[in-house]
Design a protein around this motif. Sequence first.
Motif, PDB file in Angstrom:
ATOM      1  N   LEU A 127       0.803  -1.217   0.000  1.00 52.29           N
ATOM      2  CA  LEU A 127       0.000   0.000   0.000  1.00 52.29           C
ATOM      3  C   LEU A 127       0.839   1.271   0.000  1.00 52.29           C
ATOM      4  CD1 LEU A 127      -2.721  -1.164   2.524  1.00 52.29           C
ATOM      5  CD2 LEU A 127      -2.821  -1.183   0.042  1.00 52.29           C
ATOM      6  N   THR A 128       2.053   1.188   0.488  1.00 60.70           N
ATOM      7  CA  THR A 128       2.922   2.367   0.507  1.00 60.70           C
ATOM      8  C   THR A 128       4.187   2.060  -0.288  1.00 60.70           C
ATOM      9  OG1 THR A 128       4.021   1.666   2.546  1.00 60.70           O
ATOM     10  CG2 THR A 128       2.075   3.077   2.783  1.00 60.70           C
ATOM     11  N   PRO A 129       4.881   3.082  -0.764  1.00 56.85           N
ATOM     12  CA  PRO A 129       6.052   2.838  -1.609  1.00 56.85           C
ATOM     13  C   PRO A 129       7.161   2.016  -0.939  1.00 56.85           C
ATOM     14  CG  PRO A 129       5.406   5.139  -1.728  1.00 56.85           C
ATOM     15  CD  PRO A 129       4.556   4.503  -0.685  1.00 56.85           C
ATOM     16  N   GLY A 130       7.400   2.198   0.328  1.00 58.16           N
ATOM     17  CA  GLY A 130       8.486   1.484   0.993  1.00 58.16           C
ATOM     18  C   GLY A 130       8.098   0.103   1.508  1.00 58.16           C
ATOM     19  N   GLU A 131       6.823  -0.225   1.436  1.00 60.46           N
ATOM     20  CA  GLU A 131       6.365  -1.482   2.024  1.00 60.46           C
ATOM     21  C   GLU A 131       6.943  -2.702   1.312  1.00 60.46           C
ATOM     22  OE1 GLU A 131       2.240  -3.423   3.673  1.00 60.46           O
ATOM     23  OE2 GLU A 131       2.176  -1.557   2.560  1.00 60.46           O
ATOM     24  N   TYR A 132       7.078  -2.630  -0.001  1.00 58.14           N
ATOM     25  CA  TYR A 132       7.633  -3.772  -0.738  1.00 58.14           C
ATOM     26  C   TYR A 132       9.077  -4.026  -0.316  1.00 58.14           C
ATOM     27  CZ  TYR A 132       9.088  -6.900  -4.426  1.00 58.14           C
ATOM     28  OH  TYR A 132       9.581  -7.972  -5.098  1.00 58.14           O
ATOM     29  N   PHE A 133       9.845  -2.949  -0.152  1.00 57.19           N
ATOM     30  CA  PHE A 133      11.236  -3.099   0.272  1.00 57.19           C
ATOM     31  C   PHE A 133      11.321  -3.692   1.676  1.00 57.19           C
ATOM     32  CE2 PHE A 133      14.929  -1.318   2.505  1.00 57.19           C
ATOM     33  CZ  PHE A 133      15.934  -1.948   1.785  1.00 57.19           C
ATOM     34  N   PHE A 134      10.506  -3.169   2.600  1.00 52.80           N
ATOM     35  CA  PHE A 134      10.550  -3.674   3.967  1.00 52.80           C
ATOM     36  C   PHE A 134      10.050  -5.109   4.048  1.00 52.80           C
ATOM     37  CE2 PHE A 134      10.477   0.953   4.997  1.00 52.80           C
ATOM     38  CZ  PHE A 134      11.739   0.983   5.553  1.00 52.80           C
ATOM     39  N   THR A 135       9.068  -5.461   3.219  1.00 51.88           N
ATOM     40  CA  THR A 135       8.604  -6.850   3.168  1.00 51.88           C
ATOM     41  C   THR A 135       9.723  -7.749   2.655  1.00 51.88           C
ATOM     42  OG1 THR A 135       6.332  -6.140   2.783  1.00 51.88           O
ATOM     43  CG2 THR A 135       6.872  -8.395   2.191  1.00 51.88           C
ATOM     44  N   THR A 136      10.438  -7.287   1.649  1.00 50.76           N
ATOM     45  CA  THR A 136      11.562  -8.045   1.108  1.00 50.76           C
ATOM     46  C   THR A 136      12.642  -8.248   2.161  1.00 50.76           C
ATOM     47  OG1 THR A 136      11.120  -7.126  -1.075  1.00 50.76           O
ATOM     48  CG2 THR A 136      13.288  -8.081  -0.738  1.00 50.76           C
ATOM     49  N   VAL A 137      12.949  -7.196   2.905  1.00 54.99           N
ATOM     50  CA  VAL A 137      13.971  -7.290   3.956  1.00 54.99           C
ATOM     51  C   VAL A 137      13.514  -8.249   5.055  1.00 54.99           C
ATOM     52  CG1 VAL A 137      15.171  -5.996   5.770  1.00 54.99           C
ATOM     53  CG2 VAL A 137      14.963  -5.035   3.480  1.00 54.99           C
ATOM     54  N   LYS A 138      12.255  -8.175   5.449  1.00 51.94           N
ATOM     55  CA  LYS A 138      11.736  -9.067   6.492  1.00 51.94           C
ATOM     56  C   LYS A 138      11.768 -10.521   6.044  1.00 51.94           C
ATOM     57  CE  LYS A 138       8.471  -5.930   8.699  1.00 51.94           C
ATOM     58  NZ  LYS A 138       7.038  -5.727   8.963  1.00 51.94           N
ATOM     59  N   VAL A 139      11.308 -10.780   4.822  1.00 50.35           N
ATOM     60  CA  VAL A 139      11.303 -12.157   4.319  1.00 50.35           C
ATOM     61  C   VAL A 139      12.724 -12.696   4.240  1.00 50.35           C
ATOM     62  CG1 VAL A 139      10.846 -13.565   2.263  1.00 50.35           C
ATOM     63  CG2 VAL A 139       9.100 -12.006   3.118  1.00 50.35           C
ATOM     64  N   ALA A 140      13.650 -11.888   3.734  1.00 51.60           N
ATOM     65  CA  ALA A 140      15.046 -12.322   3.641  1.00 51.60           C
ATOM     66  C   ALA A 140      15.640 -12.544   5.035  1.00 51.60           C
ATOM     67  CB  ALA A 140      15.865 -11.296   2.874  1.00 51.60           C
ATOM     68  N   GLY A 141      15.362 -11.642   5.955  1.00 55.33           N
ATOM     69  CA  GLY A 141      15.897 -11.766   7.310  1.00 55.33           C
ATOM     70  C   GLY A 141      15.377 -12.990   8.031  1.00 55.33           C
ATOM     71  N   TYR A 142      14.066 -13.179   8.014  1.00 54.65           N
ATOM     72  CA  TYR A 142      13.495 -14.340   8.705  1.00 54.65           C
ATOM     73  C   TYR A 142      13.915 -15.642   8.042  1.00 54.65           C
ATOM     74  CZ  TYR A 142      10.530 -11.126  11.343  1.00 54.65           C
ATOM     75  OH  TYR A 142      10.074 -10.137  12.166  1.00 54.65           O
TER      76      TYR A 142
END
Length: 146
Positions: free
Chosen positions: A101-116
């Motif tokens: 929904l927000t421009p940075g959400e895809y990046f943060f989702t990517t970082v979270k998925v990669a981190g976990y």
Amino acid sequence: AAEGASVTELAATGASEVAPLLPLKAPDKEEMQSFLFPDKEEMPNEVYMSIWDHVEELRERVAIASIGMLMLVLICFVYAKDLVLLLQEPVAEKGVRFLQLTPGEYFFTTVKVAGYSGILLGAPLVLYQIMAYVTPGLTRNERKFL
């Protein structure tokens, strides 16, 4: 209180049943001595190390685990899009998609998925390093539990 009464029945009547506390038996001197100073045959490959040697080994093991975990997170970051699609796959057939929904959400989702994912894949390495650090100080009987 009545024999065989349930907890709710006891609570309804206002009665309370407390199990008697058993006195703790203090270990005798021989038990304590054998626990603190096990026999030579109980300690395979015993090596005496100073406190600084222990700290150095711990530092090395933490560094190996941290570097390994970081490398796995970076590898998962490279494949983050594939991982997101893999996570989305079970519900994709029902028409459900992940929303950004927000421009940075895809990046943060990517970082979270990669981190976990990296942490999940790196857990065996961390557990191995913990076991490799702790195992030399265990007796034969204690090692059987591992």
